[in-house]
Design a protein around this motif. Structure first.
Motif, PDB file in Angstrom:
ATOM      1  N   ARG A   1       1.254   2.665   6.640  1.00 53.32           N
ATOM      2  CA  ARG A   1       1.621   3.549   7.742  1.00 53.32           C
ATOM      3  C   ARG A   1       2.171   4.870   7.216  1.00 53.32           C
ATOM      4  NH1 ARG A   1       5.816   1.969  12.629  1.00 53.32           N
ATOM      5  NH2 ARG A   1       5.532   3.845  13.876  1.00 53.32           N
ATOM      6  N   GLN A   2       2.955   4.802   6.139  1.00 54.03           N
ATOM      7  CA  GLN A   2       3.499   6.008   5.539  1.00 54.03           C
ATOM      8  C   GLN A   2       2.385   6.930   5.056  1.00 54.03           C
ATOM      9  OE1 GLN A   2       5.998   7.785   5.184  1.00 54.03           O
ATOM     10  NE2 GLN A   2       5.607   9.050   3.385  1.00 54.03           N
TER      11      GLN A   2
ATOM     12  N   SER B   1       2.529  -3.117   5.343  1.00 54.58           N
ATOM     13  CA  SER B   1       2.146  -2.357   6.523  1.00 54.58           C
ATOM     14  C   SER B   1       2.882  -1.028   6.581  1.00 54.58           C
ATOM     15  CB  SER B   1       2.424  -3.172   7.793  1.00 54.58           C
ATOM     16  OG  SER B   1       3.806  -3.444   7.932  1.00 54.58           O
ATOM     17  N   VAL B   2       4.138  -0.997   6.083  1.00 57.72           N
ATOM     18  CA  VAL B   2       4.897   0.242   6.049  1.00 57.72           C
ATOM     19  C   VAL B   2       4.270   1.221   5.061  1.00 57.72           C
ATOM     20  CG1 VAL B   2       7.110   1.278   5.413  1.00 57.72           C
ATOM     21  CG2 VAL B   2       7.054  -0.774   6.823  1.00 57.72           C
TER      22      VAL B   2
ATOM     23  N   VAL C   1       9.399   5.486  11.138  1.00 58.17           N
ATOM     24  CA  VAL C   1       9.648   4.087  10.795  1.00 58.17           C
ATOM     25  C   VAL C   1      11.146   3.891  10.592  1.00 58.17           C
ATOM     26  CG1 VAL C   1       9.170   2.224   9.165  1.00 58.17           C
ATOM     27  CG2 VAL C   1       7.400   3.907   9.701  1.00 58.17           C
ATOM     28  N   ASP C   2      11.777   3.045  11.403  1.00 59.79           N
ATOM     29  CA  ASP C   2      13.217   2.848  11.279  1.00 59.79           C
ATOM     30  C   ASP C   2      13.529   1.914  10.120  1.00 59.79           C
ATOM     31  OD1 ASP C   2      12.580   0.322  12.216  1.00 59.79           O
ATOM     32  OD2 ASP C   2      13.270   0.722  14.250  1.00 59.79           O
ATOM     33  N   GLU C   3      14.799   1.875   9.712  1.00 62.20           N
ATOM     34  CA  GLU C   3      15.191   1.127   8.524  1.00 62.20           C
ATOM     35  C   GLU C   3      14.817  -0.355   8.581  1.00 62.20           C
ATOM     36  OE1 GLU C   3      16.408   2.139   5.609  1.00 62.20           O
ATOM     37  OE2 GLU C   3      16.042   4.174   6.306  1.00 62.20           O
TER      38      GLU C   3
ATOM     39  N   THR D   1       0.538   8.394   8.159  1.00 64.05           N
ATOM     40  CA  THR D   1       1.349   9.364   8.878  1.00 64.05           C
ATOM     41  C   THR D   1       1.446  10.679   8.112  1.00 64.05           C
ATOM     42  OG1 THR D   1       2.661   7.639   9.939  1.00 64.05           O
ATOM     43  CG2 THR D   1       3.637   9.822   9.838  1.00 64.05           C
TER      44      THR D   1
ATOM     45  N   SER E   1      12.366  -1.731   9.815  1.00 68.20           N
ATOM     46  CA  SER E   1      10.926  -1.913   9.673  1.00 68.20           C
ATOM     47  C   SER E   1      10.472  -1.883   8.222  1.00 68.20           C
ATOM     48  CB  SER E   1      10.178  -0.823  10.460  1.00 68.20           C
ATOM     49  OG  SER E   1      10.432  -0.947  11.835  1.00 68.20           O
ATOM     50  N   ARG E   2      11.341  -1.432   7.304  1.00 69.80           N
ATOM     51  CA  ARG E   2      10.954  -1.388   5.892  1.00 69.80           C
ATOM     52  C   ARG E   2      10.638  -2.782   5.360  1.00 69.80           C
ATOM     53  NH1 ARG E   2      12.547   3.447   3.017  1.00 69.80           N
ATOM     54  NH2 ARG E   2      13.505   4.932   4.425  1.00 69.80           N
TER      55      ARG E   2
ATOM     56  N   ALA F   1       8.763  -4.795   6.536  1.00 69.68           N
ATOM     57  CA  ALA F   1       7.354  -5.108   6.783  1.00 69.68           C
ATOM     58  C   ALA F   1       6.495  -4.898   5.540  1.00 69.68           C
ATOM     59  CB  ALA F   1       6.821  -4.258   7.933  1.00 69.68           C
TER      60      ALA F   1
ATOM     61  N   ILE G   1       9.985   7.991   5.360  1.00 66.23           N
ATOM     62  CA  ILE G   1       9.000   7.327   6.199  1.00 66.23           C
ATOM     63  C   ILE G   1       9.103   7.831   7.635  1.00 66.23           C
ATOM     64  CG2 ILE G   1       8.128   5.114   7.018  1.00 66.23           C
ATOM     65  CD1 ILE G   1       9.141   3.829   4.547  1.00 66.23           C
TER      66      ILE G   1
END
Length: 207
Positions: free
Chosen positions: A61-62, A57-58, A47-49, A65, A51-52, A54, A44
């Protein structure tokens, strides 16, 4: 799953179902549909760990991106959706428009040089939501729209492409082959693709 490097005959959308299938630097609309097997353990970007947690939304976003990096090249900052004219979403600091969706572990994103919307729906979920999907629809041939899931995906994609809230009433909408005419008379072009138990739709306002 295999993907498509160009738009199929009769469609504006270039569909991709794996990251490597996204054509680099493509000039036109490109949609990336990632199945649960890919989304379960994705790298990802940005996106930091923590934030997973979420979740949905992750996933969206993945997909966005990954797609933006393949089409537009390396990004200095994460791609961010912002509201443009009339609520239509575009990528911040670029001239490109974008839309994202998620359903049942699948994630989808599309980018284009003009207003656009994407949605993806599950056939089983659609069957349970039949009345809500068809409320306000004047005409539709469900067979031509991959059933209720396609109609639902098209409805949501059209609303996104128009910058409208997803709870907006589609009263007076007419579904014909490859397009939806909304109550105000605006014609929205819609491309569809089906994979497994999912149907994805990409909508283009104005044709």
């Amino acid at each position: 799953m295999g993907g498509v490097a160009r738009a199929p005959d009769g469609q504006l959308t270039r569909w991709a179902f794996a990251i490597d299938d996204v054509p680099r630097g493509a000039p036109g609309p490109v949609a990336l549909i990632l199945p649960p097997v890919i989304m379960a353990t994705p790298p990802i970007p940005f996106v930091d760990e923590p934030s997973r947690a979420a979740g949905r939304s992750v996933a969206r976003r993945q997909a966005l991106t990954t797609l933006a990096q393949r089409v537009l090249g390396p990004l200095a900052v994460p791609p961010r959706l912002i509201a443009h004219n009339h609520g239509v979403r575009r990528l911040d600091a670029t001239a490109w428009f974008a839309s994202v969706a998620e359903r049942s572990g699948w994630a989808a994103a599309v980018i284009a040089p003009h207003a656009i919307g994407i949605d993806i729906e599950n056939s089983d979920d659609a069957a349970a939501a039949r009345d809500a999907i068809l409320t306000g629809v004047v005409t539709i041939d469900l067979a031509a729209w991959h059933g209720l899931a396609g109609a639902w995906a098209a409805r949501e994609a059209v609303l996104k492409a128009m910058g409208r809230d997803l709870t907006s009433d589609p009263g007076g909408w007419r579904f014909s082959c490859g397009s939806v005419t909304v109550a105000c008379g605006t014609i929205v072009r819609v491309d569809l693709v089906a994979r497994a138990n999912m149907v994805a739709a990409v909508a283009y306002v104005g044709g």
